[in-house]
Motif scaffolding. Structure first.
Motif, mmCIF file in Angstrom:
data_model
loop_
_atom_site.group_PDB
_atom_site.id
_atom_site.type_symbol
_atom_site.label_atom_id
_atom_site.label_comp_id
_atom_site.label_asym_id
_atom_site.label_seq_id
_atom_site.Cartn_x
_atom_site.Cartn_y
_atom_site.Cartn_z
ATOM 1 N N ASP A 114 -5.509 4.466 7.766
ATOM 2 C CA ASP A 114 -6.220 3.216 8.057
ATOM 3 C C ASP A 114 -5.918 2.105 7.053
ATOM 4 N N GLY A 115 -4.983 2.358 6.125
ATOM 5 C CA GLY A 115 -4.577 1.318 5.182
ATOM 6 C C GLY A 115 -5.365 1.276 3.890
ATOM 7 N N THR A 116 -6.251 2.247 3.665
ATOM 8 C CA THR A 116 -7.098 2.230 2.463
ATOM 9 C C THR A 116 -6.502 3.016 1.300
ATOM 10 N N GLY A 117 -5.284 3.534 1.458
ATOM 11 C CA GLY A 117 -4.682 4.346 0.404
ATOM 12 C C GLY A 117 -3.922 3.521 -0.616
ATOM 13 N N TYR A 118 -3.095 4.192 -1.394
ATOM 14 C CA TYR A 118 -2.316 3.536 -2.447
ATOM 15 C C TYR A 118 -0.936 4.174 -2.518
ATOM 16 N N PRO A 119 0.077 3.524 -3.109
ATOM 17 C CA PRO A 119 0.015 2.284 -3.904
ATOM 18 C C PRO A 119 0.239 1.001 -3.104
ATOM 19 N N GLY A 168 8.839 9.225 0.855
ATOM 20 C CA GLY A 168 7.826 10.266 1.027
ATOM 21 C C GLY A 168 7.050 10.522 -0.246
ATOM 22 N N VAL A 169 7.758 10.543 -1.378
ATOM 23 C CA VAL A 169 7.115 10.747 -2.676
ATOM 24 C C VAL A 169 6.259 9.535 -3.042
ATOM 25 N N MET A 170 6.812 8.351 -2.850
ATOM 26 C CA MET A 170 6.144 7.105 -3.238
ATOM 27 C C MET A 170 4.846 6.862 -2.458
ATOM 28 N N GLN A 171 4.826 7.261 -1.174
ATOM 29 C CA GLN A 171 3.720 6.850 -0.304
ATOM 30 C C GLN A 171 2.848 8.008 0.177
#
Length: 354
Positions: free
Chosen positions: A226-231, A217-220
């Motif tokens: 839609d897949g445009t986020g990070y990391p 949860g912290v990492m993501q």
């Protein structure tokens, strides 16, 4: 009780709620009569507004999502999580214990659940210098509301709240000038800021024994639907549920919070942004559930009406947040925008927050 921007405060007004700093310390107590000095200090510290008690709004009560004492204790824990010195061996600089964090999480979840089917119906009182502490608490609090509305059991809510309250812990490893920047970040600064989810997850893994779901949860929490986020660039339900919830909630709290060099949005404008991002930035099912729990015109806020009058929101109706009960400033009349046929042509045109 009503919310007033700090710029509209005058000496002699009575404080409607206790005001705490980012470390959970009481700054000003409820019922205190404001002086010029107190008002100047509130402006200097960066509080955009506060709640006051006055004769006009007598009887308008605000149900707190989180008990002030629980909130104060949680603020102190979050403050200490960010404040300790990683390089120091001194006892006072050691990380906050896992037991203390768990007890704080339990108090938050149990306090919110004990209030029954409650909605977030309040404008938060916070200053921009301590933003990250208030933000962590607010994200945890609203995550509980959303998680409960989603149907999570108590154990899942504990894990979700742990991830939510610690989602930005990686920022403690970044320069404060980046975190509290009053300017548009450079490309280099942006790339550094984008490292905080991984830094936070790695730090927690190395110092605590939380569930793998908490670390995920912290990492993501900056992944977009839609897949445009990070990391990692994950999309849809490949993003863990806790991360999808935190992504939505932390975006909302960030937009309604005052920052250096940037004005905050009203809850209604922020909610429109979330709905516009449903299916692209945010999980559409979560947006739908979140809208049910957040009052776009919180009780106590001042609004402008389409008939030219002004009012203070006195009551909200779940799922009918655009049609609250409003007490009209000019006449003292109570207008029930949901149920009264005579008010059907009246709409709220603006919420006064600045």
């Amino acid at each position: 009780m009503r919310y007033l921007p700090t710029s509209k405060l005058t000496p002699g007004m009575a404080l409607g709620q206790d005001i705490y700093d980012g470390a959970g310390r009481l700054l000003l107590a409820k019922h205190l009569l404001l002086s010029e000095e107190y008002i100047s200090n509130l402006e200097f510290l960066g509080f955009p507004g506060i709640y006051i008690d006055d004769e006009f709004t007598q009887g308008i009560e605000i149900q707190q999502v989180l008990n002030p004492q629980v909130r104060s204790q949680a603020l102190k824990v979050v403050h200490d999580m960010f404040a300790f010195d990683v390089a120091s061996d001194a006892e006072e600089d050691m990380p906050v214990s896992e037991i203390k964090i768990q007890k704080t999480i339990e108090r938050i979840v149990e306090n919110i659940l004990s209030n029954g089917d409650i909605m977030c119906n309040v404008l938060d009182i916070k200053n921009y210098d301590d933003y990250i502490y208030y933000h962590s608490i607010n994200v945890a609090m609203m995550s509980v509301l959303l998680g409960a509305n989603y149907g999570m059991n108590e154990e899942s809510l504990y894990q979700l709240t742990t991830a939510a309250i610690l989602h930005d812990i990686g920022k403690r490893f970044l320069d404060i000038g980046i975190i509290n920047a009053d300017h548009a970040l450079t490309e280099e600064e942006t790339q550094l800021l984008r490292k905080h989810p991984e830094l936070g997850a790695d730090y927690l893994k190395g110092n605590y024994h939380f569930s793998a779901l908490v670390y995920a949860g912290v990492m993501q929490h900056h992944e977009n639907y839609d897949g445009t986020g990070y990391p990692l660039g994950k999309s849809g339900e490949h993003i863990p549920l806790y991360a999808r919830i935190i992504r939505l909630v932390e975006q909302y709290d960030d937009m309604v919070s005052l920052h250096r060099g940037r004005e905050n949005l009203s809850p209604s404008d922020a909610m429109e942004y979330l709905m516009a991002g449903s299916g692209s930035l945010f999980d559409p099912k979560l947006v739908e559930l979140f809208v049910e729990k957040i009052a776009v015109y919180p009780v106590g806020c001042e609004v402008e009406l389409s008939n030219g009058m002004h009012g203070v929101v006195a009551k909200n109706f779940e799922r009918f947040f655009l049609r609250p009960v409003v007490k009209v400033v000019e006449t003292g009349e109570m207008l029930n925008l949901r149920d009264d046929p005579d008010t059907r042509s009246i709409i709220i045109t603006k919420m006064v927050i600045h």
